[in-house]
Design an enzyme around this catalytic site. Structure first.
Site, PDB file in Angstrom:
ATOM      1  N   CYS A 120      -4.288  10.827   1.973  1.00 27.77           N
ATOM      2  CA  CYS A 120      -3.402   9.660   1.848  1.00 27.77           C
ATOM      3  C   CYS A 120      -1.981   9.982   1.398  1.00 27.77           C
ATOM      4  CB  CYS A 120      -4.031   8.650   0.893  1.00 27.77           C
ATOM      5  SG  CYS A 120      -5.537   7.938   1.561  1.00 27.77           S
ATOM      6  N   LYS A 168       0.830  -1.213   0.000  1.00 23.33           N
ATOM      7  CA  LYS A 168       0.000   0.000   0.000  1.00 23.33           C
ATOM      8  C   LYS A 168       0.865   1.264   0.000  1.00 23.33           C
ATOM      9  CE  LYS A 168      -3.341   2.870   0.472  1.00 23.33           C
ATOM     10  NZ  LYS A 168      -4.249   3.196  -0.610  1.00 23.33           N
TER      11      LYS A 168
HETATM   12  N1  LIG Z   1      -9.650   8.069   2.278  1.00 24.55           N
HETATM   13  C1  LIG Z   1      -9.072   7.320   1.360  1.00 24.55           C
HETATM   14  O1  LIG Z   1      -9.160   7.597   0.165  1.00 24.55           O
HETATM   15  C2  LIG Z   1      -8.287   6.101   1.749  1.00 24.55           C
HETATM   16  C3  LIG Z   1      -7.972   5.151   0.751  1.00 24.55           C
HETATM   17  C4  LIG Z   1      -7.262   4.023   1.133  1.00 24.55           C
HETATM   18  C5  LIG Z   1      -6.866   3.846   2.442  1.00 24.55           C
HETATM   19  N2  LIG Z   1      -7.170   4.799   3.378  1.00 24.55           N
HETATM   20  C6  LIG Z   1      -6.770   4.539   4.768  1.00 24.55           C
HETATM   21  O2  LIG Z   1      -7.904   4.073   5.489  1.00 24.55           O
HETATM   22  C7  LIG Z   1      -7.878   4.557   6.844  1.00 24.55           C
HETATM   23  C8  LIG Z   1      -9.145   5.331   7.141  1.00 24.55           C
HETATM   24  O3  LIG Z   1      -9.183   6.458   6.280  1.00 24.55           O
HETATM   25  P1  LIG Z   1     -10.493   7.346   6.108  1.00 24.55           P
HETATM   26  O4  LIG Z   1     -10.189   8.338   5.036  1.00 24.55           O
HETATM   27  O5  LIG Z   1     -11.684   6.468   5.966  1.00 24.55           O
HETATM   28  O6  LIG Z   1     -10.532   8.067   7.523  1.00 24.55           O
HETATM   29  P2  LIG Z   1     -11.723   8.928   8.145  1.00 24.55           P
HETATM   30  O7  LIG Z   1     -11.083   9.900   9.055  1.00 24.55           O
HETATM   31  O8  LIG Z   1     -12.614   9.416   7.043  1.00 24.55           O
HETATM   32  O9  LIG Z   1     -12.573   7.867   8.995  1.00 24.55           O
HETATM   33  C9  LIG Z   1     -12.139   7.263  10.168  1.00 24.55           C
HETATM   34  C10 LIG Z   1     -13.338   7.047  11.078  1.00 24.55           C
HETATM   35  O10 LIG Z   1     -12.911   6.288  12.214  1.00 24.55           O
HETATM   36  C11 LIG Z   1     -13.638   6.768  13.337  1.00 24.55           C
HETATM   37  N3  LIG Z   1     -12.987   6.355  14.580  1.00 24.55           N
HETATM   38  C12 LIG Z   1     -11.909   6.883  15.204  1.00 24.55           C
HETATM   39  N4  LIG Z   1     -11.633   6.190  16.323  1.00 24.55           N
HETATM   40  C13 LIG Z   1     -12.546   5.205  16.410  1.00 24.55           C
HETATM   41  C14 LIG Z   1     -12.771   4.165  17.339  1.00 24.55           C
HETATM   42  N5  LIG Z   1     -12.004   3.993  18.413  1.00 24.55           N
HETATM   43  N6  LIG Z   1     -13.814   3.330  17.117  1.00 24.55           N
HETATM   44  C15 LIG Z   1     -14.616   3.494  16.041  1.00 24.55           C
HETATM   45  N7  LIG Z   1     -14.436   4.456  15.125  1.00 24.55           N
HETATM   46  C16 LIG Z   1     -13.416   5.298  15.309  1.00 24.55           C
HETATM   47  C17 LIG Z   1     -13.704   8.262  13.122  1.00 24.55           C
HETATM   48  O11 LIG Z   1     -14.735   8.851  13.882  1.00 24.55           O
HETATM   49  C18 LIG Z   1     -13.961   8.329  11.599  1.00 24.55           C
HETATM   50  O12 LIG Z   1     -15.343   8.326  11.316  1.00 24.55           O
HETATM   51  C19 LIG Z   1      -6.591   5.362   6.963  1.00 24.55           C
HETATM   52  O13 LIG Z   1      -5.570   4.537   7.420  1.00 24.55           O
HETATM   53  C20 LIG Z   1      -6.314   5.772   5.523  1.00 24.55           C
HETATM   54  O14 LIG Z   1      -4.954   6.010   5.297  1.00 24.55           O
HETATM   55  C21 LIG Z   1      -7.896   5.899   3.066  1.00 24.55           C
END
Ligand SMILES: NC(=O)c1ccc[n+]([C@@H]2O[C@H](COP(=O)([O-])OP(=O)(O)OC[C@H]3O[C@@H](n4cnc5c(N)ncnc54)[C@H](O)[C@@H]3O)[C@@H](O)[C@H]2O)c1
Length: 433
Positions: A261, A205
């Site tokens: 990201c 990744k």
């Molecule tokens: N956004 C993208 O395009 C993308 C693509 C691939 C991978 N990622 C990876 O995926 C992961 C998540 O990214 P995202 O963009 O969805 O993040 P985000 O910030 O949009 O969502 C994360 C969610 O997790 C929740 N959260 C935090 N602590 C928590 C807990 N203890 N229990 C339950 N929920 C909790 C937050 O309230 C939030 O809603 C990251 O590691 C990111 O690097 C993101």
């Protein structure tokens, strides 16, 4: 299958909804009560093309549920996805407190054998840490799998439903079978499910995002050269992109990459390398080039206005870090805003989806417009920071009518230089003269 997704942000909500779409029963868990309340009421919390319709259908059919109660969320689930934030810590490394915090809890409350899946982007070795965190308390058997997510915001549903590839890192045959069954409906056209060890999956990744960021920074440097040498980066891009070994995609210069990201993942891989005494020189340059590129338009704007922006007013089109999303994390537009405000200018901004998020973060330090043309009224120039489709063929008569001066600073190379010059605009773009 019964699935739980912990973390209901961009990745969690899209993954949960798409898994429900293929017939699974999915419970999404989040600690944000207001987010969960809105989702339970059928209110979508992010903008992502195609997501709302699929979300509403699966919610209505009872295959998609939301809760803040982790124990209730994972009860009976065969697979538990961790789609939690991994923001940069103070030193740039990925902060694992959310992932390991939930892993600690899971160990205490698991009720049967489960496959726990890291879907968050996490450094090499995290699967082992998650296994250890759960193992401290778990009375049940479990496996930990690394299944990095490659969806692109803006086309996330399409990417998730028809992924180019699915990467699954596990050394357990039991987990492998479960994951293969879950993903089978998504790869019916024959796209590969690539099984590997956990560490390789974790690194895959970071390698993917870092490589893409490298392509962007490379083209931005070529654009810098084009400006100095009198070449046209559009021509160079086409000239090299038709070589299969290079490929046409991700060669567009602009005002830098942003989003949740690339910036953090590049930083985290540099940091991970340092931890094993490796100096990842290319990536350090990629990051440095991007820092400079984010404000590439500012010197051009300043030079045009005699190095005095005090009291100047600008229309800004585009706030999201890229089109078709409302995500503003690390959006280049925000750096443009910061720099202009510092120079004493004022701004009226328009974005089709991201205004509320910018308002939430920046408040009223800039004005917001309900359509692109309103933002132009009385502005000294138009600045374009995001390549939304609706900006590609605008009504130039209206632009001319509302702008004080016929000047456009285009950070995304939307217009043909020759055509815009015929219309009488002074036009500044990236890597073209
Ligand atoms: N956004 C993208 O395009 C993308 C693509 C691939 C991978 N990622 C990876 O995926 C992961 C998540 O990214 P995202 O963009 O969805 O993040 P985000 O910030 O949009 O969502 C994360 C969610 O997790 C929740 N959260 C935090 N602590 C928590 C807990 N203890 N229990 C339950 N929920 C909790 C937050 O309230 C939030 O809603 C990251 O590691 C990111 O690097 C993101």
């Amino acid at each position: 299958m019964k699935i739980a997704v912990i973390g209901t942000g961009y990745v969690g909500l899209v993954s949960g909804t798409c898994f429900a779409e293929t017939g699974n029963t999915v419970t999404c868990v989040d600690i944000d009560q207001s987010k969960i309340d809105r989702l339970c009421k059928g209110e979508i919390t992010i903008y992502e093309p195609g997501l709302e319709k699929m979300f509403l259908k699966n919610l209505r059919d009872g295959r998609l549920k939301f809760t803040t109660d982790l124990k209730q969320g994972i009860a009976g689930a065969q697979i538990v996805f961790l789609a939690l934030p991994t923001p940069p810590g103070e030193d740039g490394s990925a902060d694992l407190k959310y992932v390991l915090g939930v892993a600690n809890e899971l160990g205490k409350i698991m009720d049967d054998y489960k496959v726990i899946v890291d879907k968050s982007t996490v450094p090499v070795g995290t699967a082992e840490k998650v296994r250890a965190a759960i193992g401290q308390y778990a009375k049940m058997e479990f496996d930990v799998v690394s299944n990095p997510e490659f969806l692109r915001e803006g086309v996330a549903v399409e990417d998730f439903m028809k992924p180019d590839r699915v990467v699954i890192g596990t050394s357990s045959d039991r987990a492998k079978k479960r994951m293969a069954d879950l993903y089978a409906p998504f790869v019916r056209q024959g796209n590969p499910v690539i099984f590997m060890d956990e560490k390789s999956a974790e690194l895959t990744k970071y390698a993917a995002n870092s490589f893409l960021a490298t392509k962007i920074s490379f083209m931005n440097e070529i654009a810098q050269l084009c400006e100095r040498l009198g070449a046209d980066v559009d021509m160079v891009r086409r000239g090299i992109g038709s070589d299969d070994r290079i490929g046409k995609r991700f060669l567009f210069p602009g005002i830098g990459y942003g989003g949740s990201c690339f910036p953090k993942d590049v930083q985290a891989l540099i940091k991970s390398s340092e931890e094993v005494n490796y100096d990842f020189q290319i990536l350090k340059s990629v990051e440095r080039v991007n820092e400079i590129q984010k404000t590439h338009l500012i010197p051009k704007i300043k030079a045009h206005f005699g190095n005095d922006l005090n009291g100047k007013h600008f229309a800004l089109w585009g706030l999201a870090f890229k089109p078709n999303t409302d995500d503003i994390r690390e959006a280049p537009a925000l750096y443009v805003i910061e720099s202009l405000l510092k120079s004493g200018a004022t701004i009226s901004a328009y974005d089709p989806e991201a205004i509320n998020n910018v308002k939430g973060q920046m408040g009223d330090i800039i004005q917001y417009s309900i359509n692109p043309y309103e933002a132009l009224k009385g502005a000294d120039a138009l600045i374009i920071a995001t390549e939304w489709s609706e900006f590609r063929t605008p009504d130039f008569d209206q632009i001319e009518r509302y702008l004080k001066n016929k000047v456009i600073f285009d950070g995304r190379n939307l217009f043909s230089i020759s055509e815009i010059k015929v219309l009488g605009f002074e036009y500044y773009s990236v890597g073209r003269n």
